[in-house]
Design a protein around this motif. Structure first.
Motif, PDB file in Angstrom:
ATOM      1  N   ASN A  20     -15.249 -10.653  67.492  1.00 32.03           N
ATOM      2  CA  ASN A  20     -16.618 -11.162  67.356  1.00 32.03           C
ATOM      3  C   ASN A  20     -16.727 -12.670  67.484  1.00 32.03           C
ATOM      4  O   ASN A  20     -17.822 -13.197  67.695  1.00 32.03           O
ATOM      5  N   ILE A  21     -15.619 -13.400  67.388  1.00 32.65           N
ATOM      6  CA  ILE A  21     -15.676 -14.856  67.374  1.00 32.65           C
ATOM      7  C   ILE A  21     -15.009 -15.418  68.623  1.00 32.65           C
ATOM      8  O   ILE A  21     -13.946 -14.952  69.031  1.00 32.65           O
ATOM      9  N   GLY A  22     -15.627 -16.443  69.193  1.00 35.91           N
ATOM     10  CA  GLY A  22     -15.065 -17.091  70.369  1.00 35.91           C
ATOM     11  C   GLY A  22     -14.039 -18.136  69.996  1.00 35.91           C
ATOM     12  O   GLY A  22     -14.265 -19.341  70.155  1.00 35.91           O
ATOM     13  N   GLU A  23     -12.909 -17.671  69.490  1.00 35.72           N
ATOM     14  CA  GLU A  23     -11.869 -18.575  69.018  1.00 35.72           C
ATOM     15  C   GLU A  23     -10.533 -18.166  69.627  1.00 35.72           C
ATOM     16  O   GLU A  23      -9.963 -17.141  69.242  1.00 35.72           O
ATOM     17  N   VAL A  64     -24.025  -5.891  73.165  1.00 37.58           N
ATOM     18  CA  VAL A  64     -23.152  -6.496  72.165  1.00 37.58           C
ATOM     19  C   VAL A  64     -22.143  -7.383  72.885  1.00 37.58           C
ATOM     20  O   VAL A  64     -21.796  -7.146  74.041  1.00 37.58           O
ATOM     21  N   ARG A  65     -21.674  -8.410  72.179  1.00 35.71           N
ATOM     22  CA  ARG A  65     -20.696  -9.329  72.768  1.00 35.71           C
ATOM     23  C   ARG A  65     -19.308  -9.036  72.229  1.00 35.71           C
ATOM     24  O   ARG A  65     -19.106  -8.910  71.021  1.00 35.71           O
ATOM     25  N   LEU A  66     -18.362  -8.951  73.138  1.00 35.13           N
ATOM     26  CA  LEU A  66     -16.949  -8.831  72.794  1.00 35.13           C
ATOM     27  C   LEU A  66     -16.237 -10.086  73.268  1.00 35.13           C
ATOM     28  O   LEU A  66     -16.392 -10.499  74.420  1.00 35.13           O
ATOM     29  N   VAL A 122     -13.678  -2.491  63.771  1.00 37.91           N
ATOM     30  CA  VAL A 122     -13.682  -3.416  64.899  1.00 37.91           C
ATOM     31  C   VAL A 122     -14.942  -4.274  64.775  1.00 37.91           C
ATOM     32  O   VAL A 122     -16.047  -3.736  64.657  1.00 37.91           O
ATOM     33  N   ALA A 123     -14.765  -5.599  64.798  1.00 41.35           N
ATOM     34  CA  ALA A 123     -15.902  -6.510  64.663  1.00 41.35           C
ATOM     35  C   ALA A 123     -16.322  -7.034  66.027  1.00 41.35           C
ATOM     36  O   ALA A 123     -15.522  -7.648  66.742  1.00 41.35           O
ATOM     37  N   LEU A 124     -17.577  -6.770  66.395  1.00 43.94           N
ATOM     38  CA  LEU A 124     -18.217  -7.352  67.580  1.00 43.94           C
ATOM     39  C   LEU A 124     -19.444  -8.129  67.102  1.00 43.94           C
ATOM     40  O   LEU A 124     -19.746  -8.162  65.915  1.00 43.94           O
TER      41      LEU A 124
END
Length: 390
Positions: A36-39, A361-363, A344-346
């Motif tokens: 879920n995070i852009g890291e 949803v964003r993956l 699973v976190a999205l």
């Protein structure tokens, strides 16, 4: 206690809210796949870490100029020349406390109460909040799959108003991972400039373009304001360091704002960031870009196998925007149930706007390969239970 209307109007950042829910599940002993995070999972390149360790041995780390270390501004300007073949004067580079601070300063410098700012829907949620915080009015233009979820010259011209003061673009984009073609970006910038309006182009994922032709807007619009960051290409998310390139007349305005809003960016982070522009570090970052391209393919193939649709394949950044309408669930319900039932976190599309918020949803495929494989496997089990098959 009565809070300001500004504070009350800010909506939750769902990507972070789902991180908190994931942490709660992990505290109960569950393994959560966090997509879920852009890291990026790489962290900062080792030469940068070593540079930070050396810096921290110094007894004194005083404030720098509000605009940033001169040596770092020089290095960033040199990066534009070597990477993009674009001449940028170091004086026009403003080092900031993350790209968010760059956007904050730019919005503070440009937006007056009631000014209309055009941007695409979907878009990074904080951009809307920055505009509103300074009294700006959002002019969100619905951008669907047919337009790669981006503004086009046609949509900009069709929706332009006499009160529009500027346009904000992101190429490549968060959440969709899609880019505006160079021809379209140039046409949009030229149109806005002819109207006497400013152009902000978020380029924090530019150097992660999936093709070698990713080009800064400065190549054809030297008066555009571009935003960039050390967080994504260099993997330095928690270091909170970014930059922007602004026209000459804007530099003293940015300096005054930075002096008053946060004094200066982190001194040790700036010194360490000088190591980002060495050949050794840049080679590391390019190898990581190749790894992300492999992860992209893994995710796209995996989603196709489990019957989830990616209407537009990303060509930059490390995100996939997934159409969940065939599941019969809203984006929020899909993310809530996937997290609760399969860990699973999205991120639901509601974070990024209204036009596609309930349907996508964003993956993030910035996670390690084994986590991506496990996440796709669990998602497959979930959608199979919903009666979806490839």
């Amino acid at each position: 206690m009565k809070f300001s209307d500004r504070a009350n109007a800010i909506t939750p950042f769902y990507a972070m809210a789902f991180s908190e829910k994931a942490s709660a599940l992990e505290a109960q002993g569950f393994h959560v796949v966090r997509l879920n995070i852009g890291e990026p999972d790489f962290g900062a390149p080792q030469p940068v870490v070593a540079a930070m360790q050396a810096v921290m041995e110094k007894a004194e780390l005083p404030y720098t100029s509000a605009l940033g270390l001169p040596a770092l501004r020089d290095a960033i300007a040199g990066f534009y020349q070597t990477r993009h073949g674009v001449a940028v004067k170091p004086n026009n580079v403003v080092v900031t406390a993350g790209a968010s601070a760059a956007l904050l300063l730019v919005c503070a410098a440009l937006i007056n109460e009631g000014d209309v700012v055009m941007l695409a829907d979907p878009a990074y949620p904080c951009n809307r909040q920055f505009i509103r915080a300074f009294g700006g009015q959002l002019q969100s233009i619905a951008a669907g799959a047919e337009d790669r979820f981006q503004l086009t010259p046609q949509s900009v011209k069709a929706n332009w108003q006499s009160s529009t003061k500027g346009v904000m673009l992101a190429s490549p984009s968060n959440p969709t991972g899609t880019s505006v073609s160079q021809a379209d970006l140039q046409a949009i910038c030229e149109f806005a400039k002819a109207k006497g309006c400013w152009r902000i182009v978020d380029e924090i994922y530019l150097n992660l373009s999936h093709h070698d032709d990713g080009q800064t807007a400065l190549a054809f619009d030297p008066d555009a304001i571009v935003i960039n960051s050390f967080s994504k290409y260099f993997g330095m998310t928690g270091w909170r360091l970014g930059w922007c390139v602004v026209p000459d007349e804007m530099v003293p305005v940015m300096e005054r704002l930075a002096q008053n809003l946060y004094i200066c960016p982190s001194t040790p982070a700036q010194h360490a960031a000088l190591a980002c522009f060495t050949p050794e570090t840049l080679n590391v970052c390019e190898r990581r870009r190749d790894i992300l391209l492999h992860r992209r393919q893994l995710v796209l193939e995996g989603l196709a196998e489990i019957g989830l649709s990616v209407d537009v394949e990303p060509d930059g950044a490390f995100y996939v925007y997934i159409n969940v309408t065939p599941t019969g669930l809203t984006a929020m319900d899909f993310c809530e149930r996937l997290l609760e039932e399969h860990h699973v976190a999205l991120t639901p599309g509601n974070d990024f706007g209204q036009a596609t918020g309930d349907d996508y949803v964003r993956l993030s495929f910035a996670a390690a390969e084994q986590e991506l494989e496990l996440g796709i496997k669990r998602m497959g089990e979930f959608v199979s239970k919903l009666g979806i098959s490839a």
